[in-house]
Structure formats: C-alpha cells, structure tokens
Design a protein around this motif. Structure first.
Motif, PDB file in Angstrom:
ATOM      1  N   PRO A  27     116.538  40.590  68.757  1.00  0.00           N
ATOM      2  CA  PRO A  27     116.829  39.149  68.631  1.00  0.00           C
ATOM      3  C   PRO A  27     117.736  38.864  67.329  1.00  0.00           C
ATOM      4  O   PRO A  27     117.317  39.147  66.393  1.00  0.00           O
ATOM      5  N   VAL A  28     118.715  37.999  67.717  1.00  0.00           N
ATOM      6  CA  VAL A  28     119.777  37.783  66.546  1.00  0.00           C
ATOM      7  C   VAL A  28     120.064  36.344  66.626  1.00  0.00           C
ATOM      8  O   VAL A  28     120.235  35.639  67.750  1.00  0.00           O
ATOM      9  N   TRP A  29     120.885  35.993  65.684  1.00  0.00           N
ATOM     10  CA  TRP A  29     121.803  34.684  65.561  1.00  0.00           C
ATOM     11  C   TRP A  29     123.231  35.147  65.474  1.00  0.00           C
ATOM     12  O   TRP A  29     123.418  36.281  64.563  1.00  0.00           O
ATOM     13  N   ALA A  30     124.078  34.746  66.481  1.00  0.00           N
ATOM     14  CA  ALA A  30     125.503  35.370  66.256  1.00  0.00           C
ATOM     15  C   ALA A  30     126.491  33.996  66.098  1.00  0.00           C
ATOM     16  O   ALA A  30     126.225  32.996  66.958  1.00  0.00           O
ATOM     17  N   TRP A  31     127.310  34.192  65.259  1.00  0.00           N
ATOM     18  CA  TRP A  31     128.296  33.184  64.955  1.00  0.00           C
ATOM     19  C   TRP A  31     129.476  33.240  66.036  1.00  0.00           C
ATOM     20  O   TRP A  31     130.029  34.238  66.135  1.00  0.00           O
ATOM     21  N   LEU A  32     129.757  32.293  67.040  1.00  0.00           N
ATOM     22  CA  LEU A  32     130.844  32.520  67.846  1.00  0.00           C
ATOM     23  C   LEU A  32     131.947  31.657  67.611  1.00  0.00           C
ATOM     24  O   LEU A  32     131.844  30.314  67.587  1.00  0.00           O
ATOM     25  N   ARG A  37     130.144  28.083  65.864  1.00  0.00           N
ATOM     26  CA  ARG A  37     128.746  27.867  65.520  1.00  0.00           C
ATOM     27  C   ARG A  37     127.697  29.011  66.077  1.00  0.00           C
ATOM     28  O   ARG A  37     128.217  29.896  66.604  1.00  0.00           O
ATOM     29  N   GLU A  38     126.423  29.159  65.691  1.00  0.00           N
ATOM     30  CA  GLU A  38     125.703  30.222  65.777  1.00  0.00           C
ATOM     31  C   GLU A  38     124.768  29.747  67.184  1.00  0.00           C
ATOM     32  O   GLU A  38     124.290  28.599  67.459  1.00  0.00           O
ATOM     33  N   TRP A  39     124.716  30.846  67.982  1.00  0.00           N
ATOM     34  CA  TRP A  39     123.801  30.821  69.048  1.00  0.00           C
ATOM     35  C   TRP A  39     122.636  32.118  68.868  1.00  0.00           C
ATOM     36  O   TRP A  39     122.916  33.076  68.354  1.00  0.00           O
ATOM     37  N   ALA A  40     121.465  31.656  69.390  1.00  0.00           N
ATOM     38  CA  ALA A  40     120.781  32.988  69.534  1.00  0.00           C
ATOM     39  C   ALA A  40     121.013  33.666  70.900  1.00  0.00           C
ATOM     40  O   ALA A  40     121.481  33.292  71.676  1.00  0.00           O
ATOM     41  N   GLY A  41     120.700  35.093  70.417  1.00  0.00           N
ATOM     42  CA  GLY A  41     121.113  36.067  71.494  1.00  0.00           C
ATOM     43  C   GLY A  41     120.248  37.285  71.120  1.00  0.00           C
ATOM     44  O   GLY A  41     119.484  37.290  70.383  1.00  0.00           O
ATOM     45  N   ASP A  42     120.793  38.250  72.002  1.00  0.00           N
ATOM     46  CA  ASP A  42     120.222  39.583  71.970  1.00  0.00           C
ATOM     47  C   ASP A  42     121.347  40.977  71.338  1.00  0.00           C
ATOM     48  O   ASP A  42     122.396  40.607  72.031  1.00  0.00           O
ATOM     49  N   LEU A  43     121.152  41.376  70.482  1.00  0.00           N
ATOM     50  CA  LEU A  43     122.160  42.616  70.027  1.00  0.00           C
ATOM     51  C   LEU A  43     121.797  43.754  70.890  1.00  0.00           C
ATOM     52  O   LEU A  43     120.682  44.291  70.707  1.00  0.00           O
ATOM     53  N   TYR A  44     122.563  44.178  71.678  1.00  0.00           N
ATOM     54  CA  TYR A  44     122.318  45.363  72.407  1.00  0.00           C
ATOM     55  C   TYR A  44     122.952  46.660  72.008  1.00  0.00           C
ATOM     56  O   TYR A  44     122.498  47.898  72.335  1.00  0.00           O
ATOM     57  N   GLY A  45     123.889  46.441  71.102  1.00  0.00           N
ATOM     58  CA  GLY A  45     124.436  47.751  70.153  1.00  0.00           C
ATOM     59  C   GLY A  45     125.340  47.443  69.477  1.00  0.00           C
ATOM     60  O   GLY A  45     125.966  46.355  69.330  1.00  0.00           O
ATOM     61  N   GLY A  62     124.567  39.294  73.577  1.00  0.00           N
ATOM     62  CA  GLY A  62     124.480  38.354  75.015  1.00  0.00           C
ATOM     63  C   GLY A  62     123.447  37.293  74.842  1.00  0.00           C
ATOM     64  O   GLY A  62     122.514  37.493  73.928  1.00  0.00           O
ATOM     65  N   GLY A  63     123.564  36.296  75.545  1.00  0.00           N
ATOM     66  CA  GLY A  63     122.678  35.125  75.161  1.00  0.00           C
ATOM     67  C   GLY A  63     122.991  33.958  76.302  1.00  0.00           C
ATOM     68  O   GLY A  63     123.935  34.024  77.144  1.00  0.00           O
ATOM     69  N   VAL A  64     122.584  32.783  75.917  1.00  0.00           N
ATOM     70  CA  VAL A  64     122.847  31.689  76.744  1.00  0.00           C
ATOM     71  C   VAL A  64     123.661  30.844  75.884  1.00  0.00           C
ATOM     72  O   VAL A  64     122.803  30.322  74.740  1.00  0.00           O
ATOM     73  N   ARG A  65     124.769  29.908  76.009  1.00  0.00           N
ATOM     74  CA  ARG A  65     125.218  28.805  75.230  1.00  0.00           C
ATOM     75  C   ARG A  65     124.965  27.525  75.977  1.00  0.00           C
ATOM     76  O   ARG A  65     125.320  27.469  77.184  1.00  0.00           O
TER      77      ARG A  65
END
Length: 89
Positions: A27-32, A37-45, A62-65
């Motif tokens: 589980p990560v925060w990723a700035w898109l 802004r940042e979104w919660a998502g999952d880091l797959y690799g 990947g996640g949901v915006r």
C-alpha cells in the motif's frame, strides 16, 4: 461506484515489464502528475525505464481515483520512484 475499469490483461501486460515484483502489493501513496496530487494505491513492482525512456526507476501503481463524490476510475501507471511513499509511514 467505480465507473471506469482497467482493460482485461492490462495489469498482466505491465507486470511483465517489472524487474522486481512486490507480492503481495505494497500500500502506497502515489503523486500523479495527471491530477497534481497524491492517491492511495498499491505498488505491484519496480522497473528501470519500463517504457523505453531513460528516466530511471518507476513503480507500477494501481488504485482508484475519485473524480466526483462516490464515483471513481481505476488507474494503473508507472510512477517515478520519488513520487511514491509507503502508506502508514
């Protein structure tokens, strides 16, 4: 409600580019940059230059915006390493 889903096979296709898989995903925060802004998502690799550009390590996230209250769209993309941080830390 999720109104936009990933295409069938898209995750598997992108996972094939990974140099280092995360199983289970982290589980990560990723700035898109798309939203600025940042979104919660999952880091797959992780992969070095996954799309051919010489721009260093990127994480497959990947996640949901949410684009309106109660409505979201799935996302999957290669995010620069410096724009990813683990959730809960």
């Amino acid at each position: 409600m999720i109104v936009e889903h990933l295409r069938d096979g898209q995750l598997d296709y992108e996972l094939g580019k990974c140099d280092e898989l995360r199983n289970p995903p982290v589980p990560v925060w990723a700035w898109l940059s798309l939203d600025g802004r940042e979104w919660a998502g999952d880091l797959y690799g992780w992969a070095a230059n996954p799309n051919g550009a010489d721009d260093g390590w990127r994480g497959l996230v990947g996640g949901v915006r949410e684009f309106a209250p109660g409505f979201g769209a799935e996302f999957l993309g290669w995010v620069p390493a410096e724009h990813i941080r683990q959730r809960g830390h």
